[in-house]
Motif scaffolding. Structure first.
Motif, short mmCIF file in Angstrom:
data_model
loop_
_atom_site.label_atom_id
_atom_site.label_comp_id
_atom_site.label_asym_id
_atom_site.label_seq_id
_atom_site.Cartn_x
_atom_site.Cartn_y
_atom_site.Cartn_z
N ASP A 87 11.01 -11.55 1.88
CA ASP A 87 11.44 -10.24 0.97
C ASP A 87 11.92 -10.78 -0.21
OD1 ASP A 87 10.61 -7.65 2.38
OD2 ASP A 87 11.90 -8.73 4.04
N ARG B 80 9.41 -0.79 -2.35
CA ARG B 80 9.71 -2.26 -2.01
C ARG B 80 10.95 -2.49 -3.02
NH1 ARG B 80 4.66 -1.32 -1.25
NH2 ARG B 80 3.52 -2.31 0.32
N ARG C 161 12.94 -6.28 -3.59
CA ARG C 161 12.06 -7.57 -3.13
C ARG C 161 11.21 -8.29 -4.20
NH1 ARG C 161 8.89 -4.99 2.09
NH2 ARG C 161 10.78 -4.31 3.10
#
Length: 228
Positions: A99, A167, A170
């Motif tokens: 990530d 996300r 990330r």
């Protein structure tokens, strides 16, 4: 961060000990491994909330650990700790399921801040509405609102924003974004995402030339930062 389970896989004894003490002092349950196979076994057995993963490990390297964990369906955040700063090495790790990354030598405070952000976000309840700045992104209705007023987005712009917003924090390689938004069956170049990002920034950033939400990671791709 307190009460979270953190797995540290690192073969440098001094660094491993320092990271363990740091996260333990924050109230975390800390698991450690000095080789890749032991780390992989601990990850599968204990399903930690976060993994700090060295790349160059004995027995099984960090890339293979990323691949194996994602194959097992384990989705905990993985932050790579790497002495390799080359673009291709970083992109490989991200494409295999990591990530984010920090390059050695790094500041412990920076790593703790990133880890805390991932832990906080991963513990947040899943929702169909994501808020950032003055905006509210409704994933079900596929609409973006700013202070109650709808912001018109193309289908591709919405898909790109949804990919970023789900996300947060990330590091996302361009190829990862292309696969997630455009799909592998479509033949496009990485620059296609850059053009779409530019039009999206024009609609959501206070200053598109100094972006707050969609940040560029040089030679890698992008990172979405929703703010506090």
């Amino acid at each position: 961060m307190k009460g979270s389970r953190v797995l540290i896989i690192e073969d440098e004894p001094a660094l491993l000990r320092g990271l363990k003490d740091t996260f333990a002092s924050k109230g975390c349950e800390v698991l450690t491994a000095a080789d890749g196979q032991s780390g992989l076994d601990l990850a599968v057995e204990h399903n930690p909330d976060l993994i700090l993963l060295d790349i160059m490990l004995p027995r099984v390297n960090g890339y293979e650990i990323c691949r194996a964990l994602r194959k097992h369906g384990l989705e905990m955040p993985i932050v790579m700790l790497t002495a390799k700063g080359q673009e291709e090495d970083i992109i490989l790790g991200l494409n295999l399921g990591a990530d984010d990354y920090v390059t050695k030598p790094f500041r412990i405070r920076e790593l703790v801040a990133r880890a805390n952000a991932f832990l906080r976000r991963s513990k947040a309840q899943e929702t169909t509405t994501i808020t950032f700045g003055d905006f509210e992104l409704n994933l079900t209705a596929r609409k973006l609102f700013r202070r109650g007023d709808e912001v018109e987005l193309t289908a591709k712009e919405f898909g790109l924003l949804a990919h970023f917003a789900t996300r947060p924090g990330r590091a996302l390689a361009r190829n990862d974004v292309l696969d997630g938004v455009w799909g592998r069956s479509v033949i496009v170049t990485p620059r296609s995402i850059d053009r779409c990002v530019a039009t999206l920034r024009a609609k959501i950033e206070p200053d598109p030339h100094n972006p707050t939400f969609i940040q560029t990671i040089r030679d890698i791709g992008y990172r979405f930062e929703p703010g506090s």
